[in-house]
Every structure is written in C-alpha cells, then in structure tokens.
Design a protein around this motif. Sequence first.
Motif, short mmCIF file in Angstrom:
data_model
loop_
_atom_site.label_atom_id
_atom_site.label_comp_id
_atom_site.label_asym_id
_atom_site.label_seq_id
_atom_site.Cartn_x
_atom_site.Cartn_y
_atom_site.Cartn_z
N ILE A 13 0.56 -0.92 0.34
CA ILE A 13 -0.04 0.08 0.22
C ILE A 13 0.94 1.52 -0.39
N PRO A 14 0.85 1.46 -0.90
CA PRO A 14 1.66 2.98 -1.57
C PRO A 14 0.76 4.41 -0.06
N ALA A 15 1.57 5.22 0.71
CA ALA A 15 0.52 5.81 1.66
C ALA A 15 1.68 6.74 1.73
N ALA A 16 2.45 7.30 1.10
CA ALA A 16 3.02 8.47 1.52
C ALA A 16 3.28 9.65 0.84
N GLY A 17 2.01 9.89 0.33
CA GLY A 17 1.30 11.29 -0.06
C GLY A 17 0.82 11.98 0.46
N ILE A 18 0.98 13.53 0.29
CA ILE A 18 0.26 14.68 1.13
C ILE A 18 -1.42 14.88 0.53
N GLY A 19 -1.73 14.53 -0.04
CA GLY A 19 -3.42 14.41 -0.45
C GLY A 19 -3.42 16.52 -1.05
N ALA A 20 -2.04 17.22 -1.69
CA ALA A 20 -2.19 18.28 -1.80
C ALA A 20 -4.10 18.75 -2.13
N ARG A 21 -4.36 17.61 -3.31
CA ARG A 21 -5.75 18.18 -3.68
C ARG A 21 -6.94 17.48 -3.25
N LEU A 22 -7.05 17.44 -2.04
CA LEU A 22 -8.02 17.42 -1.52
C LEU A 22 -7.94 18.21 -0.21
N PRO A 27 -2.55 14.32 5.20
CA PRO A 27 -2.04 13.66 4.29
C PRO A 27 -3.61 12.77 4.64
N LYS A 28 -4.13 13.00 3.12
CA LYS A 28 -5.65 12.21 3.01
C LYS A 28 -5.28 11.29 3.63
N GLN A 29 -4.90 9.98 3.65
CA GLN A 29 -4.26 8.88 3.83
C GLN A 29 -5.08 8.56 5.74
N GLY A 86 8.81 5.95 1.68
CA GLY A 86 8.29 6.36 0.95
C GLY A 86 9.16 7.16 0.16
N GLY A 87 8.73 7.90 -1.08
CA GLY A 87 9.90 8.17 -2.43
C GLY A 87 8.74 10.07 -2.42
N ALA A 88 10.08 10.11 -3.63
CA ALA A 88 9.00 11.76 -4.27
C ALA A 88 7.90 11.63 -5.02
N ALA A 92 8.41 5.98 -7.13
CA ALA A 92 9.56 5.90 -6.15
C ALA A 92 8.42 5.09 -4.85
N SER A 93 8.26 5.54 -4.33
CA SER A 93 7.03 5.15 -2.61
C SER A 93 6.96 3.42 -3.14
N VAL A 94 6.17 2.59 -4.45
CA VAL A 94 6.35 1.61 -4.73
C VAL A 94 7.32 0.35 -4.58
N ASP A 115 -3.63 1.66 -3.93
CA ASP A 115 -3.57 2.53 -2.95
C ASP A 115 -4.34 3.14 -1.47
N ALA A 116 -3.78 4.01 -0.78
CA ALA A 116 -4.14 4.13 0.62
C ALA A 116 -5.49 5.13 0.01
N ALA A 117 -5.36 5.98 -1.21
CA ALA A 117 -6.65 6.74 -1.33
C ALA A 117 -7.85 5.74 -1.71
N PHE A 216 -13.68 3.55 -6.44
CA PHE A 216 -13.06 5.20 -6.36
C PHE A 216 -11.61 5.88 -6.26
N LYS A 217 -10.81 6.36 -6.17
CA LYS A 217 -9.89 7.33 -5.72
C LYS A 217 -10.73 8.49 -5.13
N VAL A 218 -10.01 8.71 -3.41
CA VAL A 218 -10.63 9.81 -3.22
C VAL A 218 -9.55 10.88 -3.80
N1 CTP Z 1 1.67 8.18 -3.07
C1 CTP Z 1 2.52 7.68 -1.96
N2 CTP Z 1 4.17 8.69 -2.04
C2 CTP Z 1 4.55 9.36 -3.59
C3 CTP Z 1 2.89 10.44 -3.31
C4 CTP Z 1 1.49 9.25 -3.09
O1 CTP Z 1 2.68 6.36 -1.80
N3 CTP Z 1 5.62 10.19 -3.21
C5 CTP Z 1 0.49 7.13 -2.50
C6 CTP Z 1 -0.77 8.08 -2.06
O2 CTP Z 1 -0.08 8.08 -0.53
C7 CTP Z 1 -2.22 7.36 -2.48
C8 CTP Z 1 -1.66 7.10 -3.67
O3 CTP Z 1 -0.05 6.66 -4.02
O4 CTP Z 1 -2.30 6.54 -2.03
C9 CTP Z 1 -2.63 7.74 -4.32
O5 CTP Z 1 -1.71 8.73 -4.63
P1 CTP Z 1 -3.02 10.45 -4.97
O6 CTP Z 1 -4.58 9.84 -5.04
O7 CTP Z 1 -1.98 11.12 -5.81
O8 CTP Z 1 -2.46 10.60 -3.52
P2 CTP Z 1 -1.41 12.14 -3.26
O9 CTP Z 1 -0.41 12.24 -3.77
O10 CTP Z 1 -1.45 11.79 -1.63
O11 CTP Z 1 -2.57 12.95 -3.98
P3 CTP Z 1 -2.59 14.63 -4.23
O12 CTP Z 1 -1.79 14.19 -5.48
O13 CTP Z 1 -3.49 15.18 -4.44
O14 CTP Z 1 -1.65 15.12 -3.64
#
Ligand code: CTP
Length: 233
Positions: A13-22, A27-29, A86-88, A92-94, A115-117, A216-218
Amino acid sequence: MSGPRQPRHFGLIPAAGIGARLGAGIPKQYMPLAGKPMLAHVLDTFAATAVIAHTFVVVSADDGYIGDLVAAAPHWQGRITILFHGGADRHASVLNGLNAIRTQVSDDDWMLVHDAARPGLTSGLIEHLIAALRDDAVGGLLALPVVDTLKRSDQDGRVAQTVERTALWAAQTPQMFRYGLLLQALTQATALTDEAGAIEMLGLQPCLVEGSPRNFKVTLPHDVALAEMFLRS
Ligand code: CTP
Ligand code: MG
C-alpha cells in the motif's frame, strides 16, 4: 505428498503522499471517513482477507500519524508491516517498498499494489481479482469500463474530438503482478506510470478485471461525501 510451493499473495500500500488536491490539512490517508481514517479502512480490509499472506505499507520517513494508527489497531499485529521508505512520487514509493521486502518474498509471489486513497475496496473485490488472475502469465488490475461519452478539448475548452469509448477502461487498484516481474518493470520504467504501465513497457499485456465504482480514488474535496456514502453502505 507435497506439490510445488504455491505462490503467496502480498498487499503493498503506497501511503506516502500528502493529498495536496484534497487539501484536508493532514495527509488525506489519515483523514477520518465514516468513523476511521482512510488508511485504516484499507488496512482493515487487507488484514481481514485470508488469502493475503501479509501486507506492507509504505509511508514517508517522517510520517507522524502512522504510529497512532497502528497503536489503535491491535488486530493488525502480525498481518501488517510499516515501511518508512516513501519516495518523491507514487512510483518511487512502490519501488522503494518492493526493494525493502526483497528477502521476505519470492519472485513468483503475487504483489497486490493498492492506493491508500481507495478506501472502498472490499475483501470480495480482492478475492475476485485473485481468482481472475490465478493462472495468468502476466497479471492485471481492477478497472471499470468507461460509460460516459468522452470529448478531447482544444486549448479554448471547446470540443476538438469525440473519443470512441468502446474498449476504454479506467484503471483502478489493486494492480497485481508477480514480485520479480514487477520489480524489474518498475526499475526499468522510464516514464511515470502505474504498475500496469510499467509492465506494458516490457511489451506485456496486463489483464483487465472488472472492479467497482465504490473502489474510486478519493482525490478532490467533493469526493469525501461519496466515499462516506459507500463506506457506510
Ligand atoms: N503516494 C505515495 N508516495 C508519493 C505520492 C503518492 O505513496 N510520493 C500514494 C498516495 O499516498 C496514495 C496513492 O499514492 O495512496 C495515490 O496517489 P494520489 O491519490 O495522487 O495521492 P496524493 O499524492 O497524496 O494526492 P495529491 O496528488 O493530491 O497530492
Ligand atoms: Mg499524487
């Protein structure tokens, strides 16, 4: 009499994003949805699915939320491992996650990257995907046939073209490929892509398995109410 070892199935489960769009402020996760954080819905589902041998979660090295999440879920003990790799970007995270578990999985084990989302995933959908791909040489992904008529726009926001939607699918996750092939594909991939896209770059054709709208992806603020509706149903 024992036959050849059966390949196992692992969640990643890649869960290293920041959820900028939400734009939830966290972080949205980790955003609460229908009573628990989005990532907890996903991990509860993976932990409760018997065919999944173990699940790995990739969070960022400075994640300040995952500790509390795990502490509140003693039932994940022995079922879930957190990787602070987590990666950039998602790719990269996967890839970092796959490299981190190298000694714990075999090349022919299946990885289900999710996706965690996408908190609406169910055990039934995981089992449906695994059953559909059991004897598949390549692997594949959950996806939904596109039902809307599609338009390509020009620079002025006017219709340049109607796109034939027959045979078009929207990709979801889990995307399920064997560990060795997936590691090779994502290591070699030259463009940002989902796992299936990286497999396609090797000249292979992932199998499309029908998913569900609830998976669906939140992504945007208006997705939150819909996600809560599915999660409560
Ligand atoms: N993800 C990740 N590492 C990153 C960017 C994203 O593991 N550097 C993960 C997110 O946590 C999410 C999944 O990839 O579970 C799908 O990405 P997305 O829906 O784009 O999430 P975010 O990148 O967090 O959202 P945003 O693009 O709006 O910032
Ligand atoms: Mg993103």
